[in-house]
Each structure stands twice: as C-alpha cells, then as structure tokens.
Design an enzyme around this catalytic site. Structure first.
Site, PDB file in Angstrom:
ATOM      1  N   HIS A 360      54.292  73.704   4.897  1.00 24.69           N
ATOM      2  CA  HIS A 360      53.432  74.521   5.753  1.00 24.69           C
ATOM      3  C   HIS A 360      52.950  73.819   7.016  1.00 24.69           C
ATOM      4  O   HIS A 360      52.176  74.409   7.772  1.00 24.69           O
ATOM      5  CB  HIS A 360      52.192  74.971   4.981  1.00 24.69           C
ATOM      6  CG  HIS A 360      52.449  76.088   4.016  1.00 24.69           C
ATOM      7  ND1 HIS A 360      52.432  77.409   4.392  1.00 24.69           N
ATOM      8  CD2 HIS A 360      52.744  76.078   2.700  1.00 24.69           C
ATOM      9  CE1 HIS A 360      52.693  78.172   3.333  1.00 24.69           C
ATOM     10  NE2 HIS A 360      52.889  77.386   2.297  1.00 24.69           N
ATOM     11  N   LYS A 554      40.683  83.087  13.611  1.00 23.82           N
ATOM     12  CA  LYS A 554      41.436  82.144  12.779  1.00 23.82           C
ATOM     13  C   LYS A 554      40.568  80.912  12.604  1.00 23.82           C
ATOM     14  O   LYS A 554      39.544  80.773  13.275  1.00 23.82           O
ATOM     15  CB  LYS A 554      42.759  81.769  13.455  1.00 23.82           C
ATOM     16  CG  LYS A 554      42.568  81.345  14.929  1.00 23.82           C
ATOM     17  CD  LYS A 554      43.873  80.981  15.603  1.00 23.82           C
ATOM     18  CE  LYS A 554      44.717  82.180  15.973  1.00 23.82           C
ATOM     19  NZ  LYS A 554      45.979  82.230  15.223  1.00 23.82           N
ATOM     20  N   ARG A 555      40.949  80.008  11.719  1.00 29.20           N
ATOM     21  CA  ARG A 555      40.161  78.790  11.541  1.00 29.20           C
ATOM     22  C   ARG A 555      40.024  78.037  12.866  1.00 29.20           C
ATOM     23  O   ARG A 555      40.909  78.082  13.716  1.00 29.20           O
ATOM     24  CB  ARG A 555      40.807  77.889  10.498  1.00 29.20           C
ATOM     25  CG  ARG A 555      40.675  78.434   9.095  1.00 29.20           C
ATOM     26  CD  ARG A 555      41.248  77.479   8.087  1.00 29.20           C
ATOM     27  NE  ARG A 555      40.568  76.194   8.131  1.00 29.20           N
ATOM     28  CZ  ARG A 555      39.356  75.967   7.605  1.00 29.20           C
ATOM     29  NH1 ARG A 555      38.722  76.919   6.972  1.00 29.20           N
ATOM     30  NH2 ARG A 555      38.804  74.784   7.702  1.00 29.20           N
ATOM     31  N   LYS A 560      44.932  74.977  17.424  1.00 29.11           N
ATOM     32  CA  LYS A 560      44.963  76.412  17.686  1.00 29.11           C
ATOM     33  C   LYS A 560      44.394  76.742  19.075  1.00 29.11           C
ATOM     34  O   LYS A 560      44.530  77.845  19.574  1.00 29.11           O
ATOM     35  CB  LYS A 560      44.193  77.163  16.602  1.00 29.11           C
ATOM     36  CG  LYS A 560      44.878  77.098  15.217  1.00 29.11           C
ATOM     37  CD  LYS A 560      44.053  77.783  14.154  1.00 29.11           C
ATOM     38  CE  LYS A 560      44.631  77.690  12.747  1.00 29.11           C
ATOM     39  NZ  LYS A 560      45.727  78.664  12.495  1.00 29.11           N
ATOM     40  N   THR A 662      50.012  84.030  10.433  1.00 26.17           N
ATOM     41  CA  THR A 662      50.141  85.359   9.842  1.00 26.17           C
ATOM     42  C   THR A 662      49.111  86.286  10.483  1.00 26.17           C
ATOM     43  O   THR A 662      49.293  87.500  10.482  1.00 26.17           O
ATOM     44  CB  THR A 662      49.919  85.339   8.316  1.00 26.17           C
ATOM     45  OG1 THR A 662      48.727  84.597   8.037  1.00 26.17           O
ATOM     46  CG2 THR A 662      51.100  84.708   7.606  1.00 26.17           C
ATOM     47  N   LYS A 666      49.262  90.408  11.533  1.00 25.56           N
ATOM     48  CA  LYS A 666      48.256  91.430  11.212  1.00 25.56           C
ATOM     49  C   LYS A 666      47.821  92.156  12.480  1.00 25.56           C
ATOM     50  O   LYS A 666      47.660  93.377  12.502  1.00 25.56           O
ATOM     51  CB  LYS A 666      47.031  90.801  10.567  1.00 25.56           C
ATOM     52  CG  LYS A 666      47.290  90.115   9.251  1.00 25.56           C
ATOM     53  CD  LYS A 666      46.083  89.252   8.848  1.00 25.56           C
ATOM     54  CE  LYS A 666      46.490  88.238   7.808  1.00 25.56           C
ATOM     55  NZ  LYS A 666      45.461  87.185   7.628  1.00 25.56           N
TER      56      LYS A 666
HETATM   57  C1  PLP Z   1      45.476  85.934   7.997  1.00 22.92           C
HETATM   58  C2  PLP Z   1      44.283  85.107   7.814  1.00 22.92           C
HETATM   59  C3  PLP Z   1      44.281  83.788   8.261  1.00 22.92           C
HETATM   60  C4  PLP Z   1      45.451  83.159   8.975  1.00 22.92           C
HETATM   61  O1  PLP Z   1      45.308  83.373  10.353  1.00 22.92           O
HETATM   62  P1  PLP Z   1      46.182  82.557  11.427  1.00 22.92           P
HETATM   63  O2  PLP Z   1      45.858  83.233  12.706  1.00 22.92           O
HETATM   64  O3  PLP Z   1      47.603  82.745  11.033  1.00 22.92           O
HETATM   65  O4  PLP Z   1      45.732  81.163  11.384  1.00 22.92           O
HETATM   66  C5  PLP Z   1      43.133  83.038   8.078  1.00 22.92           C
HETATM   67  N1  PLP Z   1      42.050  83.559   7.484  1.00 22.92           N
HETATM   68  C6  PLP Z   1      42.010  84.842   7.051  1.00 22.92           C
HETATM   69  C7  PLP Z   1      40.779  85.362   6.418  1.00 22.92           C
HETATM   70  C8  PLP Z   1      43.127  85.658   7.192  1.00 22.92           C
HETATM   71  O5  PLP Z   1      43.083  86.910   6.750  1.00 22.92           O
END
Ligand code: PLP
Length: 821
Positions: A360, A554-555, A560, A662, A666
């Site tokens: 990952h 995102k985190r 990022k 991911t 979404k």
């Molecule tokens: C999808 C998701 C992530 C991953 O987000 P990235 O933008 O791919 O880092 C992190 N936290 C939550 C709660 C998510 O639903």
C-alpha cells in the site's frame, strides 16, 4: 449430532412484520416498553430486528459453504473502517422504506435514529476503508470470505477543533453496546509471547511463555440484494486466568487485577497511522495476537471437514492487507510444523500456495521493519523460522546465476534481515518471498513498486507481481450517501448499477439532455443544502449553495499536500482583496481530516487552515466570494455527508506518493470533477472520464524524480513568483496568527529553506492556473454539468466488485458459492 428441527419465524419484510419485530425486540431484547424507551433503545431494538433477518441468511450461507467444501478467503487486516451498519443493512435487505414506515407507526423518526449509531471506526483511513468495501463486495459477489482483525475497545480518536487546534478524544464506541456483534466465548485461542525454544524428539517446543486468550466476536456482513453473507471475525484479548490467584490469596488485590489488565491491553486501542511506529512493542503484540488466533481458527475450520492437510492449499487463501499481518506466515509454519508435525518442506509448499500480499505504500519510511532483538524476546520461535526462510531464500537466490544476480551486495539488499546498523526484519520482503502474488493498488503504483522499492525481487520473481486497482462499494458511496442522485440514476437507467457499476455508462445516452442536466444539478444542490445546514449549525456562518464546492477530505499528511491547497486559498484571498470588483466565482473550500496524534507538522497545518478560515470568513471585503471551512472529525459518516456535496475533488499528492487513493473515486462517483496530479488512481480516473472532464496539473512521477536528481531549489521558486512569495511571507510573518506571529515559521522554512520534500512549490504555479481553469468551466453551467455526468458515467471500473472479481479470479482462485436462491 442429529439435526433437530428448529422452529423459527422466517421473518418477513413488510412494514407490519417489521413493526412486530421491533416491538418484540424492544420488549424481550432490550427490556423496555414504549413508555420507557429512549431513542437509543429504539435504535437497538430496530438493529436487532434487522440482525434477526441477516441471521437467517447467514445460517444458510454458512451451511452451503460447508456443504460445497468451498475454498475460503481469509482477508487479514489490522483495520476495518466500517462506519455505521444500520442503514447499510436496511439497504442490503431492501427494507429501508418498510422499516421507516414501521418505526413511524410506532411514533419513531428513523432518520433521527440513524444519526445516533456510533461509527465502527476501527481504522485510520484509506487502508481500513478499503477492507470494509472489500467485505461488502465479497458478500455481494458470494465469494466465501472472512474478514479477520482486532476488536479494538477504542477506535480512531474523535477529533474536535478547539481554538483552531485538533483536540483528540478517545473513541469508546462500545459504550452503549454493539447490537451487531455476536460474542463467541466458546471460540478462544491461546496466544503466546516470550519464553524460549527447546528441541525435543526432533521437534521444537516453545516453552515458558506468557499467554493471552483471543476471543472471537462475529459480525454478519450482508451482501447486497442476495441471500449471501460473510463474516467479520474480530479478536478481543482475555486474560488467561481471571485474576492472579497467588496475589489474590495474599490479599494483594491491586496486583491481582493489574496483571489481568496488562494482558487485555493487547486489543485496547487502535494505533494511529504515523511513521514513528517502529519499536513499539504493543503494536507488535497486536499484530501477532490477531494473526495467531486467525491461523489457529482457519486450521480448526479446515480440519472439521478434512482428515489430512493434503488439500489445505486448495481450500484456503490468506490475503495480507499490507505488511501488518505478515507474522501470519511464520505462525502458520509454526502451527503446521511444530504442532501438527508436518515436514518443513511440505509446510513451505503450502505457504507459497496460500498467501498473497497487497502493498500500500512506496514511501520507504512507511515500510514496516521489526528489531531482531525485540522479536527474539517476544517471538523467539518465529524469529528462528524467519531466519530459516531467509537462509533458504538467499541460498536459492545466489544459485540462480543465470539471472545475473550473485554479488554480495545484491544478497545483502534482498536479505529479509537488514544488517545495516541495528538488525531488523523487513516485513515486506518476508511477505514477497512467502507469497505467490504481490499486488499494487493502481497501475502507476504497481509499476513504480517493481521499478523502485521491490526492483530486486521483481528481477527474481517477475511473475509474482501484479496490479489490482482499488475500488469502492457503490452501495455505501452512492446509494446510501446520496439519495437524490441515486434516485435520479434509478429513474434514468434503472437500478442494476448497484450490482454492476458499468451500467452507469448508460448515463452517456442522456448527457446533453437539458432536463436530465437540470435534474442532476438539482440533486447536487440538495446535497449541498444538506451539508450547509450542518455547517451553519456548527459555525454560525452562511454558505451559498450555488458556490463551487471545492473539497480536500482525507487524512492530514504532507504528501497529500493540504499545504498546496492552502497556498492557493491564500492566493485567491489576496487577489480578491486586491480586486474585489472582478467577477469572482464564489467558492467554498472545505477541508476535513485527522492528523496522527504524534505528527506535529500535520497538526500545525490543521491550525493554519483554521487560522486562514478565520481571517477569510470574517473579512467583509470577501463576502461569499470565498469561504473556508474545516469540518471536524472526518470519518465514514462525515464522508457520507460531505462527499455528495462536492463539485471539485482535490487529489493533489506529489506524483509517485499516493498509491491509489479511494477518496478520489468516491468524489467522482458523486459527480465531482477531479483536480489532480498524475498520481495513483487519478491516472485511471482520467482515462475513464476523458481528459476534458478532469483537471490535471503539475509534475509527473518521472519529473519529480528528475527534479530531485537535478537538485531542486524551492527558494528560487519562492523568489521568482510574486503571488507565492506574498502568501509565504504572510505565513512567515504571522499574518494569520496575529496573537502568535511565529506560529507558522516552521512551515515557511520547511517549504523554502529545508528542501520542500513534497515539492509543493514546484507545483504551485500550475495548480493556481488549473484552479483558474476550473473557475472558467464552472460558470459555463451546462459544460460543467456535462463533465460531472461524464464522471459518474465513467466510474464503472472503480467499483470494489470489479476489484474483488479480479482478486478472486487472478489471485485467490475462488468462486462464488451457490446459495440456491
Ligand atoms: C475513503 C476514505 C479515506 C481515503 O481517502 P483518500 O482520499 O483516498 O486518502 C479515508 N478516510 C475515510 C473515512 C474514507 O471514507
């Protein structure tokens, strides 16, 4: 044992039947009546009524899996970021509306109940959410699969923002009980630590250990619109003896209790995702704890229907979600060889047919290694096994001269044990050597993986490496998260997209249809209004639903590049103040994300965002031309509310650092256009939606490498770009922190003077330009809508169903079980 005819109700799904079930469950399950029931009790009763219906399916599926002697997939993950279960289960069973009616007839508002359910936040971010989406897809496709992990007492911390700063609160998610799980006190396995090994009659014994029991808790994972279900089995630590009896007898009650607590700490809390994990003994204990229980459990399950291990690797596939569960490899060898007396070579043969591993991350500092000294103290037998695997592997590698790989330096590089400095075991290398397949999670990531971090192994075992691009479940991320858009899609192309996301391609037929475009915009607006209501309730600020909603959720992490986004926000603010009369496209820039508790820089960035928001939002010159919000406590349930409201999706990692992402999927599935670098799955999203429907900017992974090689000079960029210089000087001088002007000096120096490791400044100009292009597109309402629709229509391949079908076919070699319904 003879089969006894149980008499049970065969529960129906009508509103009447549900009303009766909820009433029964409230009375007999919760022990309340309508007079004394609190909303929490109603939720519990309704959850139990839903669970009862899942159980019927679960029993059938489990029975069929046994009868068909199906090959089972064991998906091992330290994290499962499930979120809420109630509405997801209602959707899977197709009883959402009936339940709403049933509850209404009991005087209960279902929508209010839904928000009472705590998230099962047993994960940090993308990796844990991927595991949750994969469970959903395995069940929906009927692949016999088990998720295995840890039942943490405390999940991901809850984030509050106090005076602009992140404040962490423990997440005791089990406070009100968990109606979804079945405790299995009869399923317990001993897990040993410490001690030493001795040879006795040709076998190795591991003795004088300290032992903790792992107890199973099962949660049903329903498939969507199918009777197939799967099981998530999470382990919780139980002390072997209730109390330390000798201490108890001596009247030392405190010591008697303390020993017990110490043992049970193993499943107490989820470790935050940060790079300073190395050397944390409790984390190593957690990893071993859950894989040991899991390997014992799968052997027991296999031996229930087989008298020898002959077919073991035909019936068992074990998947390692990152390196956290890699100790499953030496543990399975130990169980087969030491406990079941299988010859070593035969055990190794099984191992290499059973295990597969997903990588990952490409960031070397994030690859797990464990100190040899710590391993020898905690898991002496496993260290011996790892040394034996390593010796055999290095012997083989040095003999394969035809591949041109024989010098000492090469052997040192590929050794499972890093001999430079303090000796450490490289867990990713162990995973590669013992697995039949290793996959990356996007095309680019899989390529870079074999070119950089695992290049030596790709030379040795080229056939072992492959790609499976990540995916997300359309049930949660469209059907559940965005009712208005889901309804519109249903009316336009039917409902099959929930099970076959490629069906969304049919939306292209109505692209250009003005009425459909209008309805599409109305759905987006409805989602924005829903989000605005929550944001206004919290902040007291007003937001314009017709503004461009620009989101980075995102985190928080430097790679990022939330900082790049902040620099654009500051630049935009400065420009608005300089020329407020220009026809600015109104924007709401939304951030959300948690920072690992020990990650100082990430926390400082959160504070900067909040300080910038404070300044911008209260500047009367700006008005609704620009609003900046930080939505606290990002998690699955927050994501379900914010993502459907997005117009623009910020996916701006330094190229070559985000394995897949991911969140990007979404957001695109919800009709947001991506603003992205050519990184991770952004590249494939661009291919799927077409170059006109995505904003791509910045250096590519190859250009980033070249820039690093040539000597990157961020200060020069700072000096040559006036807009950038102004923004950075404001950060340095405390323009956003008048009460503490030095607060952000470290950010300034990190970017300008200390190398700007993630090349924020290198992409700044291109980013600002791409944002201007987004503004121009957005005011062309029809063109923007057409692109948004293209994004939804192009998301077929980003369903986790597609990903799981690939894993099942190419890696696990499993087939769906016939559920007979
Ligand atoms: C999808 C998701 C992530 C991953 O987000 P990235 O933008 O791919 O880092 C992190 N936290 C939550 C709660 C998510 O639903």
């Amino acid at each position: 044992m003879t089969a006894v005819g149980l008499e049970f109700d065969q529960l129906k799904s009508s509103a009447d039947a549900l009303r009766r079930s909820v009433s029964n469950r409230l009375m007999y399950g919760v022990g309340k009546d309508a007079v004394t029931a609190r909303p929490q009790d109603w939720l519990h009763a309704a959850a139990l009524a839903v669970r009862d219906r899942l159980v019927e399916r679960w029993m059938v599926t489990t029975r069929r899996q046994y009868d068909q002697d199906a090959k089972r997939v064991y998906y091992l993950s330290m994290e499962f970021l499930i979120g809420r279960t109630f509405s997801n289960a209602l959707l899977a069973l197709g009883i959402h509306d009936a339940m709403k009616e049933a509850l209404a007839s009991l005087g209960v508002d279902m929508d209010a109940l839904i928000d009472l359910e705590p998230d099962a936040a047993l994960g940090n971010g993308g990796l844990g959410r991927l595991a949750a989406c994969f469970l959903d897809s395995m069940a929906t496709l009927g692949i016999p699969g088990f998720g295995y992990g840890i039942r943490y007492d405390y999940g991901m911390f809850r984030q509050q923002i106090v005076n602009g700063e992140q404040v962490e609160e423990p997440d005791y998610w089990l406070r009100s009980g968990n109606p979804w799980e079945f405790p299995r006190p009869e399923v317990q396995y001993p897990v040993h630590f410490g001690g030493r090994t001795v040879q006795r009659n040709g076998t190795v014994e591991w003795i004088e250990t300290h032992t903790v029991n792992a107890m199973a808790y099962d949660t049903i994972i329903p498939g969507y619109a199918t009777s197939a279900t799967n099981t998530l089995r999470l382990w919780s630590a139980r002390a072997c003896e209730e109390l330390d009896l000798s201490a108890f007898n001596q009247g030392d009650y405190q010591r008697a209790v303390e020993a017990r607590n110490l043992s049970e700490n193993v499943s107490r809390l989820l470790y935050p995702d940060d790079s300073t994990m190395a050397g944390r003994e409790l984390r190593l204990r957690q990893e071993y704890f859950f894989v040991s229980a899991t390997m014992q459990d799968l052997i027991r399950r296999y031996l229930r229907t087989h008298s020898t291990f002959g077919r073991f690797s035909d019936k068992v596939a074990v998947h390692l979600n990152d390196t956290h569960p890699v100790l499953a490899i030496p543990e399975l060898i130990r169980l087969l060889v030491d406990v079941h007396h299988m010859p070593w070579d035969e055990a190794m043969g099984h191992i290499k047919r059973v295990f597969s591993y997903t990588n990952h991350t490409l960031m070397p500092e994030a690859l797990e290694t464990w100190d040899v000294e710590l391993l020898s103290r905690l898991l002496p037998r496993h260290l011996e096994i790892i040394f034996d695997i390593n010796a055999a592997f290095l012997r083989e590698a040095s003999e394969s001269k035809e591949k041109g790989v024989h010098d000492l330096d090469f052997i040192r590089r590929i050794s499972l044990v890093d001999e430079y400095g303090q000796r450490r075991v490289r867990m990713a290398y162990l995973a590669i050597v013992a697995s039949h397949t290793v996959n990356g999670v996007s095309k680019l990531h899989s390529q870079l993986m074999t070119r950089h971090i695992f290049a030596d192994f790709a030379r040795l075992f080229p056939e072992r490496f492959t790609n499976v691009t990540n995916g997300i479940t359309p049930r949660r991320w469209l059907a559940q998260a965005s009712p208005p858009l889901a309804r519109l899609v249903d009316e336009t192309i039917g409902t099959q997209w929930r099970k076959d996301l490629f069906e969304l391609g049919a939306l292209r037929k109505v692209a250009g249809d003005a009425a459909f475009e209008e309805a599409f915009r109305a759905a987006k607006r409805e989602n924005k209004v829903r989000l605005i209501q929550r944001m206004t309730a919290r902040t007291g600020l007003a937001f314009n639903p017709d503004a461009l909603f620009d989101m980075q959720v995102k985190r928080m992490h430097e790679y990022k590049r939330q900082l790049l986004n902040v620099l654009h926000v500051i630049t935009r603010y400065n420009r608005i103040v300089q020329a407020p009369e220009r026809d600015w496209v109104p924007r709401v820039v939304l951030f959300a994300g948690k920072a690992a508790s020990a990650y100082r820089m990430a926390k400082t960035i959160i504070r900067l965002i909040n300080d910038v928001a404070e300044k911008v939002n209260h500047d009367p010159v700006v008005g609704d031309r620009l609003k900046v919000v930080f939505v606290p406590n990002y998690g699955v349930s927050v994501a379900e509310v914010v993502i459907p409201a997005a117009d623009l999706s910020e996916q701006i990692s330094t190229a070559g650092t985000e394995a897949s992402g991911t969140g990007n999927m979404k957001l695109a599935l919800n009709g947001a256009l991506t603003m992205g670098t050519l990184d991770g799955a952004n590249i494939e999203i661009g291919e799927a939606v077409g170059a006109d429907n995505i904003f791509i900017f910045g250096n590519t992974a190859d250009q980033v490498d070249a820039l690093r090689g040539a000597g990157y000079r961020p200060r020069q960029i700072y000096e040559e770009n006036a807009g950038l210089r102004m923004a950075l000087d404001q950060i340095r001088r405390g323009f956003f922190a008048p009460d503490d002007p030095a607060r952000y000096q470290e950010i300034f120096h990190t970017l300008v003077d200390w190398g700007d490791h993630y090349m924020v400044l290198a992409d700044y100009a291109a980013f600002v330009q791409a944002q201007e292009a987004a503004d121009r597109r957005f005011v062309d309402v029809r063109s923007w809508t057409a692109s948004a629709i293209e994004n939804v229509a192009g998301m077929g391949m980003f369903s986790s169903d597609r990903a799981i079908a690939e894993y099942a076919r190419e890696i696990w070699h499993t087939k769906p079980v016939d559920t007979g319904r």
